[in-house]
Design an enzyme around this catalytic site. Structure first.
Site, mmCIF file in Angstrom:
data_model
loop_
_atom_site.group_PDB
_atom_site.id
_atom_site.type_symbol
_atom_site.label_atom_id
_atom_site.label_comp_id
_atom_site.label_asym_id
_atom_site.label_seq_id
_atom_site.Cartn_x
_atom_site.Cartn_y
_atom_site.Cartn_z
ATOM 1 N N GLU A 1 0.870 -1.212 0.006
ATOM 2 C CA GLU A 1 -0.070 -0.180 0.054
ATOM 3 C C GLU A 1 0.846 1.303 0.033
ATOM 4 O O GLU A 1 0.473 2.513 -0.630
ATOM 5 C CB GLU A 1 -0.925 -0.028 1.214
ATOM 6 C CG GLU A 1 -1.940 -1.021 1.242
ATOM 7 C CD GLU A 1 -2.992 -0.646 0.016
ATOM 8 O OE1 GLU A 1 -3.192 0.394 -0.383
ATOM 9 O OE2 GLU A 1 -3.682 -1.719 -0.666
ATOM 10 N N TYR B 1 -6.418 7.167 3.830
ATOM 11 C CA TYR B 1 -6.651 6.172 2.919
ATOM 12 C C TYR B 1 -5.651 4.953 2.885
ATOM 13 O O TYR B 1 -6.390 3.734 3.000
ATOM 14 C CB TYR B 1 -5.895 6.905 1.328
ATOM 15 C CG TYR B 1 -5.780 5.725 0.479
ATOM 16 C CD1 TYR B 1 -6.731 5.106 -0.424
ATOM 17 C CD2 TYR B 1 -4.507 5.509 0.242
ATOM 18 C CE1 TYR B 1 -6.553 4.007 -1.300
ATOM 19 C CE2 TYR B 1 -4.095 4.631 -0.806
ATOM 20 C CZ TYR B 1 -5.131 3.826 -1.560
ATOM 21 O OH TYR B 1 -4.680 2.879 -2.552
ATOM 22 N N ASP C 1 -9.560 6.584 -2.963
ATOM 23 C CA ASP C 1 -8.613 7.325 -3.830
ATOM 24 C C ASP C 1 -8.849 7.840 -4.869
ATOM 25 O O ASP C 1 -10.042 7.881 -5.270
ATOM 26 C CB ASP C 1 -7.453 6.176 -3.904
ATOM 27 C CG ASP C 1 -7.660 4.915 -4.877
ATOM 28 O OD1 ASP C 1 -8.980 5.178 -5.549
ATOM 29 O OD2 ASP C 1 -7.067 4.129 -5.353
#
Length: 354
Positions: A39, A122, A140
């Site tokens: 991520e 996020y 996102d």
């Protein structure tokens, strides 16, 4: 006021995702650490760019303990070329915190994850939903584009406020789903593969019947785009000093842009200053050397997210003795054979190739 449930869209999206999703080495991985690394790498970076970096990084640092204990220079060298180096510096800082304070276990809620450096709303929602089943929607750029078109949202999704607003609107679907991680990945995958910024493939989209922008033929008008100001242009000089077959390299300060990376000596050219004058001003300060310019080797353009760098490359020779000005470890004579193992700023690696 409770947002309207997305029952039809929810089911259609998950059904599509389970058939069309791409295989990725971090998807469904048992280790939250591995998902976390992926991520962080995927922030502002395309999946296909990330794949080889991810494989090398996890091979070298297979656990959070391995990353926490690694030399920073080694970590930076494996990240080299991926850009946005603050990401990896924060990743290692967070790894050290997790090892020191939580026995190497990653926190399991989005709120707790956001207390670690480099993890915002996020990334926290992504990790918490994928690894721990938290019902936290991710917003996102891909997700914002899908739902801006679906609902004709005129918000500026560059702003955090607009993204938080959309996350609240999506929360009801997450309250109902049994697969929050899959739902997040489905939304992101739809934006990446089908609901693209240009030439979206609406005929293959599982949400096409509900899409208001498609009904109007305005798919590419959403999300709304603000006119961007042209990024400023900055000029800098990079000085090639040779000692036999080696070049002099300097290490940037730990904090700030490209922190801890190596580069050719030099720096910013002041307004009204010539390239030669800048080099002769900077080298005594940076390396304790008086120099004379002997050749111009060209100029290259390198784009950062917030400015464009015009890097002027010159070759110089040392004149006079050296004065001690730099802290130990910030200067090094580097041979081409050892350069590949050193974390070098991309623009300066390109300069050396010239």
């Amino acid at each position: 006021m409770r947002a309207k449930r997305l029952s039809f869209e929810h089911v259609a999206l998950l059904t599509w995702y389970r058939v069309a999703r791409r295989e990725m080495p971090w998807r469904g991985h048992a280790s939250p650490y591995v998902v976390w690394v992926s991520e962080i790498m995927l922030q502002q970076t395309q999946v296909e760019t990330v794949r080889p970096y991810f494989a090398r990084f996890i091979e070298r640092f297979p656990t959070v303990q391995a990353l926490a204990e690694a030399e920073t220079e080694t970590v930076l060298s494996l990240w080299q070329g991926l850009g946005y180096y603050t990401r990896v510096r924060n990743l290692q800082r967070a790894a050290k915190m997790v090892v020191e304070h939580n026995e190497g276990r990653l926190p399991e809620t989005a709120a707790q994850l956001m207390e670690l450096p480099g993890i915002g709303a996020y990334t926290a929602a992504a990790i918490a939903s994928l690894c721990f089943g938290e019902r936290a929607p991710v917003v996102d750029g891909n997700v914002a584009r899908v739902f801006a078109r679906l609902f004709l949202l005129a918000d500026d999704f560059k702003s955090q406020t607009a993204r938080q607003k959309l996350a609240l609107r999506l929360q009801s679907a997450f309250d109902e789903t049994e697969s929050p991680g899959d739902l997040n990945q489905a939304m992101m995958e739809l934006g990446a593969l089908i609901c693209r910024p240009r030439n979206p493939e609406c005929g293959r989209c599982p949400l096409a019947l509900s899409c208001k922008a498609r009904q109007r033929g305005e798919q590419e008008d959403y999300p709304r785009r603000l006119v961007k100001a042209k990024p400023p242009v900055r000029h800098a000089v990079a000085v090639v000093l040779r000692r036999g077959s080696r070049w002099l390299m300097v290490r940037r300060p730990e904090e700030g842009l490209l922190g801890g990376l190596w580069e050719l000596p030099g720096g910013s050219i002041e307004e009204g200053e010539t390239v030669e004058a800048a080099a002769c001003r900077l080298l005594p300060i940076q390396a304790g050397l008086d120099v004379a310019i002997i050749a111009s080797l060209g100029m290259l353009k390198h784009c950062f997210s917030h400015f464009t760098l015009m890097l002027h490359i010159v070759e110089a020779m040392q004149i006079g003795g050296r004065r001690k000005v730099s802290p130990k470890g910030t200067l090094r004579w580097i041979s081409p054979a050892t350069l590949s193992a050193l974390p070098v700023a991309t623009a300066h690696r390109r300069a050396l190739e010239l």
